[in-house]
Design an enzyme around this catalytic site. Structure first.
Site, short mmCIF file in Angstrom:
data_model
loop_
_atom_site.label_atom_id
_atom_site.label_comp_id
_atom_site.label_asym_id
_atom_site.label_seq_id
_atom_site.Cartn_x
_atom_site.Cartn_y
_atom_site.Cartn_z
N TYR A 142 6.82 34.19 -13.28
CA TYR A 142 7.85 33.20 -12.94
C TYR A 142 9.20 33.51 -13.59
CZ TYR A 142 5.14 29.50 -10.59
OH TYR A 142 4.41 28.77 -9.70
N LYS A 193 -5.90 40.08 -15.05
CA LYS A 193 -6.17 41.11 -14.04
C LYS A 193 -6.08 42.46 -14.77
CE LYS A 193 -6.88 42.58 -9.83
NZ LYS A 193 -8.18 42.39 -9.13
N ASP A 225 -9.41 37.29 -9.66
CA ASP A 225 -10.02 37.19 -8.32
C ASP A 225 -11.45 36.68 -8.43
OD1 ASP A 225 -10.59 39.58 -9.62
OD2 ASP A 225 -10.59 40.80 -7.79
N ASP A 249 -0.96 28.61 -11.86
CA ASP A 249 -0.45 27.79 -10.77
C ASP A 249 -1.50 27.74 -9.65
OD1 ASP A 249 1.50 26.35 -9.20
OD2 ASP A 249 1.84 28.21 -8.08
N ASP A 253 -4.47 24.49 -8.77
CA ASP A 253 -4.60 23.79 -7.48
C ASP A 253 -6.05 23.85 -7.00
OD1 ASP A 253 -1.89 23.17 -7.34
OD2 ASP A 253 -1.69 23.81 -5.25
C1 IPM Z 1 3.33 23.21 -10.21
C2 IPM Z 1 4.26 23.38 -9.04
C3 IPM Z 1 5.54 24.05 -9.53
C4 IPM Z 1 5.17 25.41 -10.04
C5 IPM Z 1 6.67 24.11 -8.51
C6 IPM Z 1 7.05 22.76 -7.99
C7 IPM Z 1 7.87 24.83 -9.07
O1 IPM Z 1 3.64 24.10 -8.03
O2 IPM Z 1 3.73 22.56 -11.19
O3 IPM Z 1 2.22 23.71 -10.15
O4 IPM Z 1 5.08 26.38 -9.26
O5 IPM Z 1 4.96 25.56 -11.24
MG MG Z 2 1.58 24.50 -8.39
#
Ligand code: IPM
Ligand code: MG
Length: 361
Positions: A142, A193, A225, A249, A253
């Site tokens: 990032y 990785k 992975d 990230d 999710d």
């Molecule tokens: C998260 C979100 C953020 C990220 C975005 C909104 C910049 O996806 O907090 O996971 O990528 O970190």
């Molecule tokens: Mg995110």
């Protein structure tokens, strides 16, 4: 008694709907305990772009720096998708993380017993899942340099992002992860990785070194992975995970949806002086403005704020218990609704939980 100064950055989309419900919980805690909260609202993300031309103004940043904690909603939305990268709503959040040195992002993902059937995984696979993903938040892909884009004369282009870490950056997030693992089941998976990336080899080296200071923690190194597969195949294998920014990230999710809904998962970003607390779900443009968003992730984020920034652990526990009770009573927002449960909207869910928190005192 000390005044707790809370910066409230609701942001965009459903952030505007769920953040007030989270704030409600803190107000109840204040009323019940005599603790004094001072809430300072400020713009961030798309709404800040509309008002000031930038996703995070210096004034908002300064407000955050001088607060005890930040209650954050979500940023982004289709309206600002055409903005150049540096002026997108998401930049506001990224800058805030960087400027406040919030290098450790804690994302707990727990599968609540009464929501097992909301998970896309079969009950026997997902039941008992209780994870804590610790995502490095101010380095890695990032933020690494060089970054940018060059245009070629032939109309083509080349774009670069860099995954970079220093020993110090890895070590400090690893220590947070080991400390967290010590308070949980003393099992840590470090995700990388290392079979391909040099930066991951350094990551592995440093995590292994830090591990020597935590002999009680059982550590494993997992390739990213393989980890993403194992999370859906056997999620109960894992307890605490620590990983690079982008890997975290993605994996967080995945962990969130295992637990039933993105609408359930809170997060804490720690490291610097002021912690930031936000639901993991984003702005959800498809349901924004309809009053149907699940406020539980935001409410549980407020609980994390009490626990990590204000050291009010029992107040945090009361909020978590109140959420469970309301779920046990059968109330559900749309994202976790199923036959036989009672469908409620954002504010109603917030009110139901607020009532249970009040009762707990
Ligand atoms: C998260 C979100 C953020 C990220 C975005 C909104 C910049 O996806 O907090 O996971 O990528 O970190
Ligand atoms: Mg995110």
């Amino acid at each position: 008694m000390a005044v707790h100064k809370i910066a409230v950055l609701a942001g965009d989309g459903i952030g505007l709907e769920v953040t007030p419900e989270a704030k409600k919980m803190l107000q109840i805690v204040g009323k019940a305990t005599g603790a004094s909260f001072e809430f300072e609202p400020a713009l961030v993300g798309g709404s800040a772009i509309d008002a000031t031309g930038e996703p995070l103004s210096d004034a908002t940043l300064s407000l955050c720096e001088h607060s005890d904690a930040i209650l954050f909603g979500a940023v982004g939305g289709p309206k600002w998708d055409k903005e150049p990268q540096e002026r997108r709503p998401e930049r506001g959040l990224l800058r805030l993380r960087k400027e406040l040195d919030l290098f450790a992002n804690l994302r707990p993902a727990k599968c609540f017993a009464m929501l097992v059937d909301a998970s896309p995984l079969r009950r026997e696979v997902v039941e008992g899942t209780d994870l804590m993903v610790i995502r490095e938040l101010t380095g890695g892909l990032y933020f690494g340099e060089p970054r940018g884009r060059e245009e070629f004369a032939d109309g083509g282009a080349r774009a670069i992002n860099t995954m970079a870490y220093t020993t110090r950056e890895i070590e400090r997030v690893a220590r947070v992860a080991f400390d967290v693992a010590m308070k949980r089941r003393k099992k840590l998976a470090s995700v990388d990785k290392a079979n391909v990336l040099i930066v991951s080899q350094l990551w592995r080296e440093v995590v292994s070194r830090v591990a020597d200071d935590y002999p009680a923690v059982q550590v494993e190194h997992v390739l990213v992975d393989n980890c993403s597969m194992a999370l859906v195949q056997h999620p109960t294998h894992f307890d605490t995970l620590v990983t690079e920014n982008t890997f975290g990230d993605i994996l967080s999710d995945e962990a969130a949806i295992l637990a039933g809904s993105m609408g359930m998962l809170p997060s804490a970003s720690l490291g610097g002086k002021v912690g930031l607390y936000e639901p993991v779900h984003g702005t959800a443009p498809d349901i924004a403005g309809k009053g149907v968003a699940n406020p539980i992730a935001a409410i549980l984020s407020a609980a994390m704020l009490l626990k990590y920034s204000l050291n009010r652990v029992t107040d945090a526990d009361r909020i978590e218990a109140a959420v469970l009770r309301v779920l046990e009573q059968g109330y559900r927002t749309r994202d976790i609704h199923s036959a036989g449960t009672k469908l409620v909207g954002t504010v109603q869910m917030g009110d139901l939980i607020a009532r249970e928190v009040e009762r707990a005192y």
